[in-house]
Design a protein around this motif. Structure first.
Motif, short mmCIF file in Angstrom:
data_model
loop_
_atom_site.label_atom_id
_atom_site.label_comp_id
_atom_site.label_asym_id
_atom_site.label_seq_id
_atom_site.Cartn_x
_atom_site.Cartn_y
_atom_site.Cartn_z
N LEU A 170 0.87 -1.12 0.10
CA LEU A 170 0.04 0.04 -0.05
C LEU A 170 0.81 1.21 -0.01
O LEU A 170 0.51 2.36 -0.73
CB LEU A 170 -0.95 0.07 1.23
CG LEU A 170 -1.89 1.21 1.47
CD1 LEU A 170 -2.73 1.35 0.12
CD2 LEU A 170 -2.71 1.23 2.65
N HIS A 177 -2.93 4.09 -6.40
CA HIS A 177 -3.97 4.34 -5.62
C HIS A 177 -4.71 5.51 -5.91
O HIS A 177 -4.34 6.52 -5.86
CB HIS A 177 -3.55 4.44 -4.13
CG HIS A 177 -4.59 4.83 -3.07
ND1 HIS A 177 -5.14 3.85 -2.43
CD2 HIS A 177 -4.95 6.03 -2.56
CE1 HIS A 177 -6.21 4.38 -1.60
NE2 HIS A 177 -6.28 5.61 -1.74
N ARG A 190 -14.00 -5.57 -0.52
CA ARG A 190 -13.54 -4.23 -0.91
C ARG A 190 -13.85 -4.07 -2.55
O ARG A 190 -14.35 -3.00 -2.92
CB ARG A 190 -12.03 -4.31 -0.99
CG ARG A 190 -11.52 -4.03 0.33
CD ARG A 190 -9.97 -3.82 0.90
NE ARG A 190 -9.17 -3.99 -0.20
CZ ARG A 190 -7.74 -4.11 0.16
NH1 ARG A 190 -7.48 -3.96 1.14
NH2 ARG A 190 -7.16 -3.92 -0.93
N ASN A 209 -11.10 5.94 0.68
CA ASN A 209 -10.55 4.63 0.09
C ASN A 209 -9.18 4.37 0.87
O ASN A 209 -8.86 3.15 1.22
CB ASN A 209 -10.26 4.63 -1.23
CG ASN A 209 -10.14 3.34 -1.89
OD1 ASN A 209 -10.78 2.41 -1.58
ND2 ASN A 209 -9.13 3.41 -2.81
N GLN A 263 -8.49 1.16 3.26
CA GLN A 263 -7.31 0.18 2.99
C GLN A 263 -6.33 0.13 4.38
O GLN A 263 -5.78 -0.87 4.43
CB GLN A 263 -6.63 0.63 1.81
CG GLN A 263 -7.43 0.37 0.40
CD GLN A 263 -6.67 0.24 -0.66
OE1 GLN A 263 -5.53 -0.38 -0.71
NE2 GLN A 263 -7.22 0.92 -1.89
N ALA A 276 -6.11 -8.03 5.56
CA ALA A 276 -5.64 -8.01 4.25
C ALA A 276 -5.27 -9.15 3.59
O ALA A 276 -5.57 -9.27 2.25
CB ALA A 276 -4.55 -6.74 3.87
#
Length: 449
Positions: A124, A284, A238, A218, A222, A229
């Protein structure tokens, strides 16, 4: 095994089965909410995602609340003014789960889980780094003429007049980024080659994302979902969050361009951009192509049905809430724990081979509330204080011997003994076997004024 490892393994163990249970419940609630509009459906999926993260960490026992309610009813049935408080410390553990595994295996599982969380966090972070780099390297676009008028009109409609436009070679379609300020990024030449009608749709959709602050939301979802996850059921949740979010923005954008039919036609024409260049999944970013669910989105826009309003909408929301409450209560009631090894969690009884378990390590599945002695209350010859009981709990969780260690007075002691003899515990596990254990229960008597 340390307390931290035990907590991590308990979270992992419960998330394995609770996450898919919540997904199934979310799917049922979302189906019920569909006629109420995309906004309610989206909220259902967001709540489901948050529950998938939070519920495995919760140690609240609905059964304990039920016992307290029963105790209040029973106390009220024998007269007013008397109150009995049962104290068994604050923690509970069921002794279920992975007690049959060795400490080494549990430690390896904890390390593996920690590594998976670090991996998803690093992924991420890398995506966010690429997104911010893309935003910095994007070239600002100065709109003019008719395009500028359309942009300003959309900005006023959605209340996002400070938004900017820029071009980036990294993306294949329009996306929205930005935490403090909103930026709509488009591929080079996109604004020159798109039809005016379709440009209105793109602008309206991206402004809807800006209005809702979807980029920040968002990112928050996350980050919060990192502990689970690893779970495929979370990935499905998701995906439903993203799909329903796009439908919410579709509805907002269709209202801005004066009609869902016009919007749906433009959406189908814009879908051809996916063939030329799909969105970069390593970024992202939030965009009109984000959810990859054009078929359902177009069908939803083309249905043209009347959404439920008023009482029916409230009833639907209440039914969804009931599904959530039942799911949470069931998940918490069936929660499993990873007990600490016997050497760390218990002490050896000096007179026998039986283990002495602290009260917080025992899970009482049924508690009959003690009754305040009626004779003492009638004569107003009352005492306030604790009665401490030594209890031997056998392999089936039944008290085989209950004795007073520290009494208050004979009638109080008998009341406490009679109640605790009917208690039931979850059998305690040591190395995968049910064992007889010693524990302590403290009953506090208090007569209210």
């Amino acid at each position: 095994m340390s307390a931290a490892e035990g907590w991590v393994l308990g979270y992992l163990l419960n998330s394995v089965w609770q996450v898919p249970v919540i997904f199934v419940a979310g799917r049922l609630a979302a189906r019920m909410a569909r006629r109420s509009g995309p906004e309610l459906e989206h909220r259902v999926w967001v709540i489901a995602l948050l529950l998938q993260v939070a519920l495995p960490a919760c140690r609240f026992r609905p059964g304990g609340l039920f016992n307290e309610i029963v105790g209040l009813i029973l106390r009220g049935s024998v007269g007013t003014g008397g109150e009995v408080r049962v104290v068994v410390d604050s923690g509970v553990t069921s002794g279920l789960g992975m007690a049959w595994l060795s400490k080494e295996v549990l430690a390896v599982a904890a390390v593996a889980y920690g590594c998976s969380v670090l991996y998803f966090a690093a992924r991420l972070g890398w995506r966010m780094g690429r997104t911010w780099q893309m935003e910095r390297q994007a070239k600002a676009v100065m709109l003019a003429g008719d395009a500028m008028q359309r942009w300003e009109r959309c900005g006023r409609f959605f209340g996002c007049a400070s938004a900017r436009v820029a071009e980036s070679e990294v993306i294949g379609g329009p996306v929205t980024v930005g935490v403090r300020s909103d930026v709509m990024l488009v591929p080079p030449g996109f604004l020159e080659n798109i039809a005016e009608e379709d440009l209105d749709v793109v602008m309206a959709h991206e402004f809807a994302h800006m209005r809702r602050r979807d980029f920040v939301k968002n990112l928050t979802y996350q980050v919060l979902s990192l502990p689970v996850a690893y779970h495929p059921a979370l990935w499905l949740t998701r995906a439903r969050v993203a799909e329903s979010r796009e439908m919410v923005c579709d509805a907002m954008a269709a209202e801005a361009v004066a009609g869902s039919e016009r919007y749906a036609r433009s959406l189908l024409r814009l879908a051809s951009l996916l063939v030329k260049g799909a969105p970069d999944k390593t970024l992202h970013a939030i965009g009109i192509f984000d959810a990859n669910s054009f078929e359902r989105r177009v069908m939803r826009l083309s249905e043209g049905g009347v959404e439920m309003r008023g009482v029916r909408r409230v009833g639907t929301a209440a039914a969804c809430g009931m599904v959530g409450l039942v799911t949470c209560a069931s998940a918490l009631g069936l929660r499993m724990e990873v007990p600490a090894p016997a050497t760390a969690a218990v002490a050896q009884d000096a007179g026998s081979a039986r283990l002495t378990i602290p009260a917080q390590k025992m899970d009482a599945v049924y508690k009959r509330p003690p009754v305040y002695p009626a004779q003492a209350r009638e004569k107003k010859d009352t005492l306030n204080g604790p009665v401490v009981l030594d209890v031997i709990v056998d392999e089936e969780g039944v008290p085989s011997d209950v004795r007073v260690r520290k009494g208050l007075r004979s009638d109080y002691d008998e009341s406490a003994l009679a109640a605790v003899k009917e208690w039931r515990w979850t059998p305690y596990l040591v190395n995968g076997r049910h064992v007889t254990v010693n524990t302590t229960v403290t009953v506090n008597y208090f007569l209210g004024k």
